[in-house]
Design a protein around this motif. Sequence first.
Motif, PDB file in Angstrom:
ATOM      1  N   VAL A 170      -7.837  -1.263   2.432  1.00  0.00           N
ATOM      2  CA  VAL A 170      -6.928  -0.166   2.757  1.00  0.00           C
ATOM      3  C   VAL A 170      -6.685  -0.190   4.258  1.00  0.00           C
ATOM      4  O   VAL A 170      -7.634  -0.176   5.052  1.00  0.00           O
ATOM      5  N   LEU A 193       0.590   5.557  -0.125  1.00  0.00           N
ATOM      6  CA  LEU A 193      -0.266   6.732   0.015  1.00  0.00           C
ATOM      7  C   LEU A 193       0.208   7.789  -0.972  1.00  0.00           C
ATOM      8  O   LEU A 193       1.332   8.294  -0.867  1.00  0.00           O
ATOM      9  N   SER A 249      -8.154  10.875   0.802  1.00  0.00           N
ATOM     10  CA  SER A 249      -6.896  10.193   0.482  1.00  0.00           C
ATOM     11  C   SER A 249      -6.993   9.444  -0.840  1.00  0.00           C
ATOM     12  O   SER A 249      -8.068   8.991  -1.241  1.00  0.00           O
ATOM     13  N   VAL A 301      -4.988   6.183  -2.544  1.00  0.00           N
ATOM     14  CA  VAL A 301      -4.093   5.087  -2.160  1.00  0.00           C
ATOM     15  C   VAL A 301      -3.935   4.120  -3.327  1.00  0.00           C
ATOM     16  O   VAL A 301      -4.897   3.817  -4.035  1.00  0.00           O
ATOM     17  N   GLN A 345       0.831  -1.208   0.000  1.00  0.00           N
ATOM     18  CA  GLN A 345       0.000   0.000   0.000  1.00  0.00           C
ATOM     19  C   GLN A 345       0.867   1.260   0.000  1.00  0.00           C
ATOM     20  O   GLN A 345       1.752   1.415   0.840  1.00  0.00           O
ATOM     21  N   THR A 363      -2.934   0.250  -4.057  1.00  0.00           N
ATOM     22  CA  THR A 363      -2.809  -1.020  -3.346  1.00  0.00           C
ATOM     23  C   THR A 363      -2.348  -2.123  -4.292  1.00  0.00           C
ATOM     24  O   THR A 363      -2.568  -2.060  -5.510  1.00  0.00           O
TER      25      THR A 363
END
Length: 314
Positions: free
Chosen positions: A272, A36, A79, A81, A34, A83
């Motif tokens: 997440v 960010l 956010s 993200v 993951q 993944t």
Amino acid sequence: MLLHLVHETRYAYTPTVESAHHVLHLRPAIHPGQQLLRHQLTITPPPARLQELTDVYGNCRSYFSLHTPHDRLTVVADSIVSTLALSTGPENTLAGLPWEQVREQFRYQAGAAYDSACEFVFASPYVPRDEAFAEFARPSFVSGRPLPEAAQDLMERIHETMTYDSKSTEVGTPALEALQLGKGVCQDFAHIMVACCRAMGVPARYVSGYLLTSPAPGQPRLIGSDASHAWASVYCPVESESAGMALADGQSPGVWLDFDPTNNRAPGEDYVTLATGRDFLDVSPMRGVIRGGSRHVLNVAVTMTPITKLPEAE
């Protein structure tokens, strides 16, 4: 997978709140599966102080204070993200030690080197030690069974035994009470799995985060229809000689394997991670202390949407 995540928390207070101090765990974690890419925290009314710190478990924790009267409070965490599904299942050769060997590794020994995972063997406020957890866990932890297989079986048994009921428990319901009830929500399922592993002497931690939900066929995604989620993570160490890696003080070679007993599956790229801790109390998305506001109405809306590219920065 690229995911756009919006977590919105709204409080309405009666009477007015004179001052407030809050702690947040709303910034998604960064780990091998993951990344960010973007994060923005918007608080209304604007706080007098806002500070981000890293807590003892490596989570990003935000603290803010309000010193002016207010009858509304809105906190929005926005956010993006990226993944990636990781291959860390029971077939992983770095995680196949028999569970008894793992238990022995985490027994107290005078003069032994400190291992940061040992903290997750002990009881915590929401996950007490009780023989009922050991009794439930034993059929999964048969002699000589590799720890990942034992944890997989335990997850499946919790899923089969427990009934998901959103109205059966509350945030503060102890794991033992949920086990006795035989029903609960994802927080309870995670706490029970953590408690069962610790009862067998195996390190386990609580994970807070989100799960991407899919709308019914032909139906659009609903804004705010997703929710916070929780699952368990079990620590599976390996022999130092076979790991072939350099490690910092306080760490041993091994992996944290995630298990979601609510959905009976291993978390993948549609999950997440927000934060990890001993239990929910360590990683609650938002908590605090207020002066005034003896009554309140709380509304939380979470929306997680798959996207194809990173939006232009505003």
